[in-house]
Design a protein around this motif. Structure first.
Motif, PDB file in Angstrom:
ATOM      1  N   SER A 155      35.408 -16.047 -27.848  1.00  0.00           N
ATOM      2  CA  SER A 155      35.098 -15.006 -28.663  1.00  0.00           C
ATOM      3  C   SER A 155      34.055 -15.212 -29.664  1.00  0.00           C
ATOM      4  O   SER A 155      33.822 -16.170 -30.176  1.00  0.00           O
ATOM      5  CB  SER A 155      36.141 -14.323 -29.349  1.00  0.00           C
ATOM      6  N   TRP A 159      32.924  -9.865 -30.905  1.00  0.00           N
ATOM      7  CA  TRP A 159      33.157  -9.450 -29.624  1.00  0.00           C
ATOM      8  C   TRP A 159      34.508  -9.950 -29.160  1.00  0.00           C
ATOM      9  O   TRP A 159      34.757 -11.162 -29.289  1.00  0.00           O
ATOM     10  CB  TRP A 159      32.303  -9.780 -28.559  1.00  0.00           C
ATOM     11  N   SER A 162      37.481 -11.547 -23.527  1.00  0.00           N
ATOM     12  CA  SER A 162      37.354 -10.956 -22.223  1.00  0.00           C
ATOM     13  C   SER A 162      38.671 -10.798 -21.317  1.00  0.00           C
ATOM     14  O   SER A 162      38.977  -9.910 -20.506  1.00  0.00           O
ATOM     15  CB  SER A 162      36.347 -11.048 -21.299  1.00  0.00           C
ATOM     16  N   PRO A 264      32.769 -13.326 -23.769  1.00  0.00           N
ATOM     17  CA  PRO A 264      32.944 -11.973 -23.803  1.00  0.00           C
ATOM     18  C   PRO A 264      31.967 -10.989 -22.840  1.00  0.00           C
ATOM     19  O   PRO A 264      31.094 -11.532 -22.210  1.00  0.00           O
ATOM     20  CB  PRO A 264      32.380 -11.640 -25.295  1.00  0.00           C
ATOM     21  N   ARG A 265      32.252  -9.816 -22.581  1.00  0.00           N
ATOM     22  CA  ARG A 265      31.774  -8.866 -21.973  1.00  0.00           C
ATOM     23  C   ARG A 265      30.443  -8.748 -22.605  1.00  0.00           C
ATOM     24  O   ARG A 265      29.280  -8.462 -21.666  1.00  0.00           O
ATOM     25  CB  ARG A 265      32.250  -7.512 -21.731  1.00  0.00           C
ATOM     26  N   GLY A 290      31.866 -12.056 -19.057  1.00  0.00           N
ATOM     27  CA  GLY A 290      33.352 -11.376 -19.237  1.00  0.00           C
ATOM     28  C   GLY A 290      33.761 -10.450 -18.354  1.00  0.00           C
ATOM     29  O   GLY A 290      34.734 -10.125 -17.776  1.00  0.00           O
ATOM     30  N   ALA A 291      32.784  -9.452 -17.800  1.00  0.00           N
ATOM     31  CA  ALA A 291      32.999  -8.532 -16.953  1.00  0.00           C
ATOM     32  C   ALA A 291      33.727  -9.085 -15.555  1.00  0.00           C
ATOM     33  O   ALA A 291      34.225  -8.372 -14.809  1.00  0.00           O
ATOM     34  CB  ALA A 291      31.932  -7.708 -16.524  1.00  0.00           C
TER      35      ALA A 291
END
Length: 625
Positions: A155, A159, A162, A264-265, A290-291
């Protein structure tokens, strides 16, 4: 780089002075030494994917990155971007872990070791010399390969992570389909990804902005706006420090360890995943946006790069093979490597290796197709026909022929239109660490389908050319596929009397339409009389009923048919046909009184003996010899 550090120490100047000194030397050709980090990106969001296909596919505009790390402390010093673009591995013959010398051309934009991934243009590289090659162990040679890794959940910049630790453990080990099972299934147990040697750690909170160092130089990073070399190094440096503080230091000394970052996304990275090509030395690196943190195929794609694999393409699309996780996976689940990529990492063995001689077809019969029964790749690691045609300097692709069938685990993500089909791949690679070739899918075939390769003429072989035709005879779903393989020696049948089907169309010699109008066999052919070389001796013509195909007499006012230009017809009607029955109907008659016919046009000379002119030889009468 070593020389640069020694200069800095000798003059005892701060970093900004060293930087200014380097800038003053930008018009001089330079060279610097370091450890290569070759990264391959799985891009995202650049085209509209087919239904069910994740939108991270980039057609043929993929980008690789080449970073250079400090040779004195490659794991503790920041790396710098020195090149980016497609196919860097092939272009510079360099792999992750190589010690290299980068030689720059004279350039006013060259900025030495201060260079990071920024808006400035990269200095132009003249060449890259590999001083010492990396030592990998990712080719299976009989001993199971055991992958080791630290998987960090990160992180930063406010953010949130994820995924949780438990979610990532599910993706890698605990879910019905997981990364550990992916390795075990697709490698036939040759590669292990065991929880006892692969640890999930986090979340690790990393400052959004800061500096990373390389020797006496410091580089700023800002993850809120960039995703370059400095940001990537900061994520690795902070994650590794946190793991050591938590007691993982002894394990982190393992060689060929994967360092996997789950980002993170919101990070500003243009790719779904980024990973080292090859894994040698002390570590190799993977970043997952992240996605795609829990996406099996994205994670396995990048881990496939660490094993040394390139992309799997089709046509002009570098990711266009939808039957291989190194191309594009149509859905989540296990999509195993094609047989060419399996061969590259030592996971399979050919069912048969066919050379461009009579081993391709039935022994001793060049033009007779050899028949083979292929097992499904899910059932055995001895699973492909290997047409090894790229030998003796012949620029012909090696060909792999395989049969793919979905099971509950192996290839359970294989698209329906590819299930229970025969695949033809081109791959000129080998089972070696420093092989940069990509596989290319050229055909997906159902029963009755035929694939004909491009035809290559003027080879070094005795025959007139080289090609192959592959026909799918039958498919038993989930059990086997029967194929015929025939080597072409002629693109179109021209050797019409040799007993071979030279163009592999199933028709031999005179049965082939290309041979239907061919002349008689040459005189050297056995049991064939030679062609006449002289005109027949003067003798009475045979009765009209004897010629093989007599033509009816010509109609009035029509010139008689003859191999020579006909004379003009007389002005009066010719005698009735029955009056000429004793004369050869296809020859002109002798002169008659009182009105002789006009002389024939050239090139026919006047007859030497008007009373008995020499009759021209009839082409249809060789049966008299």
């Amino acid at each position: 780089m070593r020389r640069q550090q020694m200069v800095a120490s000798a003059i005892c100047r701060p970093a900004h002075f060293v930087l200014a000194t380097l800038l003053a030397l930008t018009n001089v050709a330079r060279a610097e030494v370091g450890v290569a980090q070759v990264m391959s990106a799985l891009e995202e969001g650049y085209f509209d994917s087919p239904p069910g296909v994740p939108n991270f596919h980039l057609n043929n505009n993929n980008k690789d990155y080449l970073y250079l790390a400090d040779i004195e402390n490659p794991s503790g010093s920041a790396w710098r971007l020195v090149a980016e673009g497609p196919n860097l591995i092939d272009k510079y013959n360099v792999l992750t872990g190589d010690y290299v010398r980068v030689n720059y051309k004279n350039s006013s934009t060259a900025s030495g070791s201060r260079r990071l991934l920024s808006d400035e243009p990269l200095p132009e590289i003249d060449s890259i010399d590999v001083i010492s090659e990396s030592e990998g162990h990712e080719i299976y040679t009989g001993t199971q390969i055991r992958v080791k890794s630290m998987i960090y959940i990160i992180s930063t910049c406010g953010w949130a992570p994820s995924a949780t630790v438990e979610q990532i453990k599910g993706t890698f080990f605990n879910n019905t389909n997981n990364i550990a099972g992916y390795h075990d299934t697709c490698s036939y147990g040759k590669v292990a990804f065991d929880p006892s040697e692969n640890f999930v750690f986090g979340p690790v909170e990393i400052p959004c902005k800061g500096t990373v160092t390389n020797g006496v130089l410091k580089y700023p990073y800002d993850a809120s706006v960039a995703c370059g070399a400095a940001e990537q190094f900061a994520w690795r440096q902070y994650s590794e420090a946190a793991a050591r503080a938590a007691g993982y230091g002894a394990f982190m000394a393992s060689s060929q360890r994967r360092i996997i970052h789950i980002l993170p996304r919101e990070v500003r990275c243009p790719w779904a995943g980024l990973g080292n090509v090859g894994c040698s030395g002390s570590y190799c690196i993977v970043y997952i946006k992240g996605a795609y943190a829990q996406d099996l195929t994205v994670n396995m794609h990048e881990l496939g790069h660490t094993q040394g694999l390139s992309h799997a393409g089709r046509g002009y699309d570098e990711y266009g093979d939808f039957s291989d996780v190194m191309g594009t996976a149509p859905s989540e689940g296990y999509l195993c490597m094609n047989v060419g990529n399996q061969y590259r990492v030592g996971w399979n063995k050919p069912l048969a290796t066919l050379l461009p001689d009579n081993t391709t077809n039935a022994p001793g019969n060049r033009g007779v197709a050899g028949r083979w029964v292929l097992p499904p790749t899910a059932a055995t690691d001895t699973n492909a026909l290997y047409l090894r045609y790229n030998i003796n300097g012949t620029p012909f692709p090696n060909i792999f022929v395989s049969f793919r069938s979905r099971t509950s685990r192996y290839d359970n993500a294989l698209a329906t239109y590819m299930n229970n089909r025969v695949f033809v791949h081109n791959f000129n690679g080998s089972a070696t660490e420093r092989d940069y070739n990509r596989t290319l899918l050229v055909a997906v075939m159902a029963a009755g389908d035929v694939y004909t390769s491009p035809f290559l003429g003027n080879t070094t072989f005795d025959d007139s050319g080289l090609g192959v035709k592959i026909r799918v005879i039958s498919i038993a779903a989930g059990t086997s596929a029967t194929v015929e393989v025939c080597r072409l020696t002629e693109k179109v049948e021209t050797s019409c009397f040799d007993g071979d089907d030279n163009d592999c169309n199933g028709l031999t010699d005179e049965l082939d339409p290309a041979c239907a109008m061919a002349s008689s066999p040459p005189p050297s052919s056995p049991n064939v009389p030679p062609s006449p070389s002289k005109s027949p001796p003067p003798s009475p013509p045979p009765p009209i009923s004897k010629p093989p195909s007599p033509r009816p007499p010509p109609r009035p006012r029509s010139p008689p048919r003859s191999p020579l230009p006909p004379p003009r017809p007389p002005t009066s009607p010719p005698p009735p046909p029955q009056l000429k029955a004793s004369k050869a109907p296809r020859f002109p008659t002798p002169p008659q009184k009182p009105r002789p016919p006009r002389p024939p046009p050239p090139p026919r000379p006047p007859p030497r003996r008007p009373s008995s002119p020499r009759r021209p030889r009839m082409p249809t009468a060789p049966t008299r010899h």
